[in-house]
Design a protein around this motif. Structure first.
Motif, PDB file in Angstrom:
ATOM      1  N   GLU B 184       0.843  -1.214   0.000  1.00 50.22           N
ATOM      2  CA  GLU B 184       0.000   0.000   0.000  1.00 50.22           C
ATOM      3  C   GLU B 184       0.867   1.249   0.000  1.00 50.22           C
ATOM      4  O   GLU B 184       0.650   2.180  -0.769  1.00 50.22           O
ATOM      5  N   VAL B 185       1.857   1.236   0.893  1.00 51.67           N
ATOM      6  CA  VAL B 185       2.742   2.402   1.003  1.00 51.67           C
ATOM      7  C   VAL B 185       3.449   2.649  -0.335  1.00 51.67           C
ATOM      8  O   VAL B 185       3.511   3.779  -0.821  1.00 51.67           O
ATOM      9  N   LEU B 186       3.935   1.561  -0.954  1.00 52.14           N
ATOM     10  CA  LEU B 186       4.655   1.689  -2.220  1.00 52.14           C
ATOM     11  C   LEU B 186       3.743   2.286  -3.303  1.00 52.14           C
ATOM     12  O   LEU B 186       4.151   3.173  -4.050  1.00 52.14           O
ATOM     13  N   LEU B 187       2.509   1.793  -3.364  1.00 56.22           N
ATOM     14  CA  LEU B 187       1.585   2.277  -4.398  1.00 56.22           C
ATOM     15  C   LEU B 187       1.239   3.753  -4.202  1.00 56.22           C
ATOM     16  O   LEU B 187       1.238   4.529  -5.151  1.00 56.22           O
ATOM     17  N   TRP B 188       0.997   4.158  -2.957  1.00 55.89           N
ATOM     18  CA  TRP B 188       0.697   5.577  -2.706  1.00 55.89           C
ATOM     19  C   TRP B 188       1.916   6.444  -2.991  1.00 55.89           C
ATOM     20  O   TRP B 188       1.804   7.531  -3.558  1.00 55.89           O
ATOM     21  N   THR B 189       3.097   5.963  -2.592  1.00 55.85           N
ATOM     22  CA  THR B 189       4.312   6.744  -2.831  1.00 55.85           C
ATOM     23  C   THR B 189       4.560   6.895  -4.326  1.00 55.85           C
ATOM     24  O   THR B 189       4.940   7.955  -4.799  1.00 55.85           O
ATOM     25  N   SER B 190       4.305   5.790  -5.066  1.00 55.81           N
ATOM     26  CA  SER B 190       4.541   5.855  -6.510  1.00 55.81           C
ATOM     27  C   SER B 190       3.568   6.816  -7.183  1.00 55.81           C
ATOM     28  O   SER B 190       3.816   7.310  -8.271  1.00 55.81           O
ATOM     29  N   ALA B 191       2.439   7.082  -6.509  1.00 55.34           N
ATOM     30  CA  ALA B 191       1.474   8.043  -7.061  1.00 55.34           C
ATOM     31  C   ALA B 191       1.845   9.474  -6.694  1.00 55.34           C
ATOM     32  O   ALA B 191       1.070  10.398  -6.924  1.00 55.34           O
ATOM     33  N   GLY B 192       3.028   9.644  -6.104  1.00 51.88           N
ATOM     34  CA  GLY B 192       3.512  10.988  -5.827  1.00 51.88           C
ATOM     35  C   GLY B 192       3.150  11.527  -4.446  1.00 51.88           C
ATOM     36  O   GLY B 192       3.344  12.693  -4.152  1.00 51.88           O
ATOM     37  N   LYS B 193       2.568  10.660  -3.591  1.00 52.09           N
ATOM     38  CA  LYS B 193       2.191  11.111  -2.243  1.00 52.09           C
ATOM     39  C   LYS B 193       3.435  11.178  -1.344  1.00 52.09           C
ATOM     40  O   LYS B 193       4.304  10.304  -1.425  1.00 52.09           O
ATOM     41  N   SER B 194       3.480  12.193  -0.508  1.00 52.58           N
ATOM     42  CA  SER B 194       4.597  12.323   0.438  1.00 52.58           C
ATOM     43  C   SER B 194       4.361  11.371   1.610  1.00 52.58           C
ATOM     44  O   SER B 194       3.273  10.818   1.768  1.00 52.58           O
TER      45      SER B 194
END
Lengths: 220, 251
Positions: B184-194
């Protein structure tokens, strides 16, 4: 997961419609799509090696033949011995009851997925399982070179019979895999298979005739 | 059978016996030296806007040239690399089709490669063990004249070597599966989320998010988030569908 039904001259009557479907799909692929063999009038593809001595593994899924393999002893005329003996410069032309010529493995296009867990990986493991059951030590034949990487990636020991050459526009070579318990175990682990895939119905024939079996020869 | 073929089959026999990948590559480069080849690389090919660098499995190209190739993102214009997207047939670099060599920037890249001692080469496309389009590229300081037999020998050695490398790399203990939370963390981070964004979305502390991202990088052996995403895709930890969804392209 496929079921790999073992079909030979003695139990073929149990698989009439499946066998015809197999020959028809083989024709679609080898004759119509790839033009490797001539188109036939009845839409079935048979070659000189479809004899009573051939054993077929029909890979069934959802009631359809989705993949297949044909195995025959290298002691009788086979595709490598008749067409490609010059491609065995490394190990010489195999001719032993324990070395099986392996041909006719393909997967119906609509069942071709990517990944090691695909139908092709299952068929490879079914062939390995059959060969272990039957006391075959090596199996292989002529194939496109990229396919030996699939064998190697399963952790199988692959012996190149000779160098790759271009056949009908594709790089192909003759190669054989070593049949071992370890190979089956590694293949199953990589292809995520947790059970035997072979199904045997009706009369079964031993792949290695008793008279050719080295152990029995030693006794007599 | 000639002496050269014998050498090739002997190499194939010992391909899995080397104590390390480096020893295997030393051996390979020794054998292909007879063909006029001095360098090799085994790499996956990037999709879209991604860099080739995280896809490299083993690299024996001159370091200076490779740094430049990565820094200037030459994979996107390099005719040899581009042709691999359209064929699984191995080819000699100098035979690359005009459709690729005539593209903007391609000639300059070939010229610069030659200045770094990579005048010609031979490339063998393969699918990696996890079905990613990849290639082994051999490079030579002079124009290569290869017979069909020599090409067959290079194909065979490339295929055996690539599989041996991957099976060895698979055994590295550092690699572990991502947990659901890490994914989950990886997917959100890859979407540009800090990290702060992700902490709010997932209802966890920012410190925990940082811990997860560090874990992800370690598990995937990645140097940054982009690298981690590419490796996660390659290893099937996340799918393109999930990635597209997290980027908001998927409806």
């Amino acid at each position: 997961m496929i079921e790999a039904h073992v079909v030979n001259a003695q139990n073929r009557h149990l698989y009439e419609s499946e066998f015809e479907e197999f020959l028809r799909r083989r024709h679609d692929y080898y004759a119509v799509a790839n033009r490797w063999v001539p188109i036939s009038d009845d839409g079935l593809e048979l070659d000189p090696f479809d004899t009573a001595q051939a054993t077929y593994l029909l890979g069934m899924l959802e009631g359809r033949v989705v993949t297949s393999a044909r195995l025959m002893p290298t002691t009788i005329p086979n595709l490598v011995s008749e067409k490609f003996p010059h491609m065995c410069e490394n190990i010489g032309l195999p001719c032993s009851p324990e070395w099986a010529d392996w041909t006719r493995t393909y997967v119906l296009p609509e069942y071709r997925g990517v990944g090691a867990t695909g139908i092709l990986g299952q068929m490879f493991c079914a062939v390995m399982e059959y060969c272990l059951d039957e006391g075959i030590t090596h199996t292989g034949g002529v194939l496109q070179q990229f396919l030996i990487k699939r064998w190697l990636d399963l952790g199988w020991k692959v012996i190149p019979a000779g160098l790759p050459r271009i056949l009908s526009g594709d790089w192909c070579l003759v190669a054989y895999v070593e049949v071992t318990e370890t190979a089956l175990k590694k293949g199953r682990a990589h292809a995520s298979i947790d059970r035997p895939l072979l199904v045997r119905n009706g009369t079964q024939l031993p792949f290695i005739k008793p008279s050719q079996h080295p152990a029995i020869e030693a006794v007599t | 059978m000639g002496a050269q073929e014998k050498t090739v089959f002997e190499f194939i026999e010992r391909v899995d016996n080397h104590i390390s990948i480096d020893h295997l590559l030393d051996d390979l480069l020794q054998v292909v030296g007879d063909f006029g080849i001095e360098h090799m690389i085994y790499t996956g090919l990037p999709v879209g806007n991604n860099s080739i660098d995280p896809l490299v499995k083993t690299n024996r190209f001159p370091q200076e040239w490779w740094n430049r190739y990565v820094e200037l993102d030459y994979a996107k214009k390099d005719a040899v690399c581009q042709q691999v997207y359209s064929t699984m047939s191995p080819f000699v670099w100098h035979d690359v089709q005009p459709g690729f060599t005539s593209r903007d920037g391609a000639a300059r890249i070939a010229g610069e490669a030659a200045e770094h001692g990579l005048v010609d080469g031979y490339i063998v496309p393969v699918f990696s063990r996890d079905e990613w389009l990849s290639a082994i590229s051999f490079a030579a300081p002079k124009r290569l004249i290869l017979s069909q037999k020599e090409r067959g020998a290079l194909n065979l050695m490339a295929i055996y070597t690539s599989s041996a490398i991957e099976r060895r790399q698979q055994k590295r203990p550092a690699r572990g599966k991502l947990s659901t939370r890490e994914r989950e963390v990886l997917l959100w981070t890859s979407a540009g989320k800090s990290c702060w964004d992700v902490s709010v979305i997932l209802g966890i502390s920012e410190k925990t998010v940082r811990y997860h991202t560090a874990q992800i990088r370690t598990k995937l052996n990645a140097t940054n988030t982009t690298h981690a995403v590419v490796r996660a895709l390659q290893q099937g930890e996340i799918t393109l569908g999930q990635l597209a969804e997290s980027l908001g392209d998927f409806h």
